[in-house]
Design an enzyme around this catalytic site. Structure first.
Site, PDB file in Angstrom:
ATOM      1  N   GLU A 329      37.807  39.673  48.706  1.00 56.19           N
ATOM      2  CA  GLU A 329      37.155  40.933  49.052  1.00 56.19           C
ATOM      3  C   GLU A 329      37.551  42.131  48.185  1.00 56.19           C
ATOM      4  O   GLU A 329      38.053  43.146  48.670  1.00 56.19           O
ATOM      5  CB  GLU A 329      37.437  41.283  50.525  1.00 56.19           C
ATOM      6  CG  GLU A 329      36.889  40.256  51.487  1.00 56.19           C
ATOM      7  CD  GLU A 329      37.152  40.616  52.951  1.00 56.19           C
ATOM      8  OE1 GLU A 329      36.315  40.295  53.781  1.00 56.19           O
ATOM      9  OE2 GLU A 329      38.222  41.195  53.220  1.00 56.19           O
ATOM     10  N   VAL A 330      37.294  42.043  46.895  1.00 57.05           N
ATOM     11  CA  VAL A 330      37.475  43.202  46.010  1.00 57.05           C
ATOM     12  C   VAL A 330      36.109  43.858  45.859  1.00 57.05           C
ATOM     13  O   VAL A 330      35.156  43.201  45.447  1.00 57.05           O
ATOM     14  CB  VAL A 330      37.995  42.763  44.628  1.00 57.05           C
ATOM     15  CG1 VAL A 330      38.253  43.975  43.744  1.00 57.05           C
ATOM     16  CG2 VAL A 330      39.238  41.910  44.778  1.00 57.05           C
TER      17      VAL A 330
END
Lengths: 700, 700
Positions: A329-330
């Site tokens: 989840e960047v």
């Protein structure tokens, strides 16, 4: 100073010529009967029952033979402590003298100094009316087998006993884990330890510590002390504590895998070390939940030097072969906003932020490899071409796990095992790492699927309620990962889960007792017994909303500072009473309507609910925390009354009028709407009763 | 790895421009109402209420001013921890900046390094809607006042709040103690500590450790290591642990008085050191309960040399000015059987064993005095002529206390405060050190009565159930010793006791939660919810037999090895449900028989009891521990049914026939008989209903 003990001692005039042991022998001993049922969880690979049972009384002894090491002595002592908790018997210490022992334990040889993935955990356990034998190749098998023996011990009409059985057992999967997120809410060490005890009880073997997040960096670094000093609000584990925890887990046959989540989910790192971030800072510990912009700078050599030193320090503390680098989840916003990073992407021919993250992952994987460890990461770290020793932890599902396996990569499943989503035990239980896309893999590819891990994300979890968010449901997942895929009957699972849940409480877990204190807080210390009973009755049949709807329906944006003192925080994630009621309704509707015994039970329950709101009303005048759930209390009494009407109609064989139907259906529809983040569980079963009552001659 | 948190973060699109603190301020704040009632225990010496209340929310702060010391900082942190437990609010750490604090605390000066008998414990506490001030001469008063503040905090319809009050408070007695016998059953340190937390909550100030007995010597001696090595089964406190415990108690304003019981009650000493005994030995740790023959040899100089060295060692560990030498219940048999001792009596003109014990006591008192301490002893150590600094602990009653006071000796009362006898809180509460013979003392003589101590003798008590044997009843005794003699209304006491009991549970005491695990053991992990509910319903309304009848009615002679796993071990010593039922019956009988609301509650309860045995019967087939109490379960259903018949008669104004009367009275008489050491509490109230129903037109 005992005013009548003198008189007693004189009047008894009892001369002591027999020893205490002699006294026990004089007590007539009925032949112990086998317990009514076996309640093992996880189910063993092979089990044969025979007749009779082994009595468990104060003469019970355990002897250790074969390979000898301190860990086995400790396991035997722990076993005796738990046997004492189950029976209150005062038991002799373990010996190495097998001659007269009730339970003879034998390990052939040592297991690895640092527990390895795939080590032998098999054991055989023979129980006869005259004694028991537990044999295993190594201490891991002994540890597993002792837990099975403890689960065999039941109360019987003639005392405590273990039924005569012959068990051959080993796990289906080599990686059976529990992850606890200690970053969003810090979880103190004593709470972690009792959860590790719970893991041992259900034969899990990997404890995954999610140690860093936007909201906190939770382990001491001596090289980079500002990580914990500025990034943890003072809530972190010292290195000595971590070593102690790892030894504690090892004693129980459990590996500890540390996770340092990067390059995203890492705001807390940047409070002390903004120089490795992609933005300009300054940063502060994140108090909210969700996905945030801060990410490490994947283009700066400073970042890799920092990680090299930190990982070098951490692998000295965490001896496991696996090192988890997160990777999930960047959102890429800090990268997009940084000209230097954009420049780097161009000059390195990295077309997207995904490519840039792949570059970062490869660099970090090399560092981890250099320090002698193998990488675990969330789905995102899987990029074709990474070294084959990597393990993919899949939050996305069997599909991505299968995709990785097809290319020769190992994986473990976590999708379907997120404990924070509030799923029922049955729903988790139905998820198998080998189902879905994984079912179509070749035999060799299937071997790459190592197992699974349940995940306890901690947005709404703290030391007070975490046990209840993990247990007992996690025991069902543990069985999924240990037992055969064919062991999948939810009714059998629930029967055994109820028994395991009781055993976990003896072990020290608070999943059944935490509840009282939290309800008392809602009610206030000045509550009357009737009001408290009304609150308890309501709490027993509601569950928090599922999946991510809690965030979506929050009254104000939740943060890490929000007190967890509402009813939604206090109630278990799965309502036992709600489940039992639904089972009863099913039984009633499936049977002749003249099943008056079941009808009586239902009537009693529905009647109590229909009257519950009257007592609850008084409490609403006293407490804002009770007042918050007023609507749900009204709904409970409304559906209770609706259920009574339906029950009367069914029992008398008279269908509801259409007016009645629409009124009752409207009530049930209203009660089915979540309110203040709570679901009223009996509504669905009562809806079934209304439906049945709506058909003329609904009795079979 | 949160599959929908990304979607959430994007969809919310919420821009963070306000600080978190700002957010709190934006929430509309209703004016907090005062809680409905004050539930302070012990009642303060002087209390004035005024209008309004102080809101307790996440902005609450506490500041320490005036005299500064670590103990005050720790007290403030403990206060915040408990306030967090009561509210779940996340609170800021204590400061020394008074400017903006919600609660401003001021201590004038230090208290004594080693806490002394009679030190000032007074404080004043002012709470207004805008803030609170706690003032005290020294830290002891601050510690007492902080507990009062915690008891003021209640849940209200608008949040947590403390009502506006003005309190001036100080104790009536200077010695307010709890004794725990850690010798008959060893009680681990963590259990002791949580009980000390409970003592602090109700303002007790002396913890008396009964450290040695026939059944065990529980503290490490380095000079005489065989005392603990051979006399404790390995269950004892090390000297470091004792030091830690004393510091823990001191932090809470509690003195620790050690007791070494001699010359009797001392078999465990002689296992390692038979040379100080009067018999020829060898000795072994006593496993039974009662009074035994072994006693120290009062004629041997070896004994006094031993005691001189041991007491010299122990006073270095226990800094309190008082040292308890026991002195109770010597039966003299070993003395009578020893020719040398008989010779000594003659040559020293000691006419009786009482004279011989007086000689021993005087010798030991001199040793204690030489080591700089004052003696405490049970009644028997009081012999006219002993030094005036001695304190008599009376297990015999106010009469012996008064007799000592008349001759100028100090005393404390324990008769009437024996927690193991199973008395109700009301019965303990009615005992006052100044009543009985003490009431007739002169004012100066009354000053010699220092207070009292509750005693937890541990024949039937272990780590699992000890909290429930002490609490909540001990809070009523604590009020007796702190508050005015005129504070003596049992109804008010019970209302406040219920509230205090809830607060004690937040503190970590297990008196309300231990119960589940013990009942689960009786029922077995495979119990059904209906069976467990039946067991719980029965357990809720029985109490162990009172006083010393437990010994007298034991099925086999009880020993320290007897498992404490029966229903008699699991149920609280005072049944809350039984008390509430009796109150309800009194209310119903005192009112018009047309009090249909009360009649409905009674009918529901009686009906449930009358049906309870049907569910319990199934459990009897599964568990020997359930089967043991079959007769009591039958009785409960019988009196439940009898109560229903009586209720119907009263409600309809029709007297029972004489046949009905004799049948119901016979049932009640049978149920009134103790069985398997249990009393069925509702029987007395149901007997009242039968009596009322036996009179024609019993309605007023």
């Amino acid at each position: 100073m005992r005013s009548s003990s003198l008189a007693l001692a004189i009047s008894s005039g009892f001369v002591l010529v027999i020893s205490l042991l002699g006294m026990f022998l004089l007590v007539p001993q009925a032949k112990p009967q086998a317990p009514v049922s076996l309640n093992l969880m996880p189910q063993p690979a092979s089990l044969k029952t025979s007749t009779g049972a082994l009595r468990i009384d104060e003469k019970f002894t355990i002897a250790l033979t074969g390979h000898s090491e301190v860990r086995l002595d400790l396991a035997a002592e722990r076993f005796l402590t738990q046997l004492h908790r189950q029976t209150a018997l005062l038991l002799a210490k373990p010996t190495h003298d097998a001659a007269n022992a009730t339970l003879m334990v034998h390990a052939d040889h040592a297991s690895k100094e640092v527990q390895e993935l795939g080590e032998d955990e098999s054991y055989s356990l023979e129980v006869t009316p005259s004694g028991a034998k537990l044999n295993a190749a190594n201490p891991l098998g002994v540890i597993r087998g002792l837990q099975t023996f403890l689960q065999l011990v039941e109360v019987t009409p003639d005392g405590f006993a273990a039924p005569a059985v012959s068990i051959q057992d080993q796990p289906r999967f080599a990686w059976r884990g529990l992850m606890i997120d200690v970053s969003r809410h810090f979880i103190p060490l004593d709470v972690i330890k009792r959860n590790i005890d719970g893991m041992e009880a259900v034969k899990l073997n990997v404890f995954h510590l999610h140690l860093s997040e936007n909201q906190g960096f939770r382990v001491e670094s001596k090289k980079f002390p500002k990580l914990q000093e500025l990034g943890s609000d003072g809530l972190y584990y010292t290195q000595d504590e971590v070593r102690d925890l790892i030894a504690y887990a090892r004693d129980r046959g459990i590996r500890v895998v540390p996770e340092f989540d990067m390059p995203g989910h890492s705001t807390a790192w940047f409070v002390g070390y903004p120089e490795i971030a992609s933005g300009s800072g300054p940063y502060s510990i994140e108090r909210k939940w969700g996905i945030f912009d801060p990410a490490m700078d994947p283009t700066s050599e400073k970042t890799y030097k920092f990680l090299d030193e930190l990982i070098g320090e951490m692998v000295k503390i965490f001896p496991d072969n696996y090192f988890h680098i997160g990777g999930d989840e960047v959102n890429g916003k800090e990268w997009d906003a940084n000209g230097k990073i954009q420049e780097f992407k161009k000059s390195h021919n990295l077309k997207s932020n995904e490519d840039l993250q792949a570059y970062f992952s490869q660099r970090v994987q090399k560092i981890v490899t250099k320090h002698g460890k193998s990488v675990v990461g969330w789905d995102e770290v899987f990029i074709p071409g990474v070294p084959k020793d990597i393990v993919i932890q899949s939050w996305r599902g069997q599909k991505s796990l299968a995709a990785a396996a097809q290319q020769g990569y190992h994986g473990i499943l976590s999708n379907g095992y997120y404990l924070d989503l509030g799923w029922s035990a049955a729903r988790h239980y139905a998820v198998d790492p080998m189902s879905g896309s994984a079912a179509d893999l070749s035999a060799d590819q299937k071997k790459l699927i190592l197992g699974g891990e349940s995940c306890m994300w901690s947005e709404y979890v703290n030391a007070e309620n975490v046990d209840s968010r993990i247990w007992p449901r996690n025991a069902a997942i543990a069985e999924r990962l240990w037992s055969a895929q064919s062991v999948n009957d939810p009714a059998s699972m629930y029967t055994r889960l109820d028994a395991v849940s009781a055993r976990l409480e003896w072990l020290g877990l608070t999943h059944r007792t935490y509840h009282r204190k939290m309800l008392q807080r809602i009610a206030g210390p000045a509550v009357t017994p009737e009001e408290f009973a009304a609150l308890k009755a309501l709490a027993d049949v509601v569950e928090p909303v599922k999946d991510y709807t809690r965030e979506e329906t929050a009254p104000a944006e939740p943060t890490s500072q929000t007190p967890l003192n509402r009813l939604v925080d206090a109630v278990p994630l799965e309502s036992d009473a709600g489940r039992h009621f639904a089972e009863l309704v099913d039984k009633f509707l499936a049977s002749s309507c003249h099943d008056t015994a079941t009808a009586t039970l239902l009537r009693r329950q529905l009647s109590a609910w229909s009257q519950n709101d009257a007592a609850f009303t008084a409490l609403e005048q006293k407490s804002f925390l009770a007042r918050e759930v007023t609507a749900t209390s009204r709904d409970l009494s409304a559906v209770g009354a609706a259920g009574l009407t339906a029950l009367d109609a069914i029992a008398s064989g008279t269908a509801l009028t259409s007016d009645q139907q629409s009124r009752l259906n409207a009530l049930a529809a209203e009660a089915a709407k979540p309110k203040t983040q709570l679901l009223l569980i009996p509504t669905a079963a009562i809806k079934k009763m209304i439906n049945a009552a709506s058909q003329p001659a609904s009795c079979k």
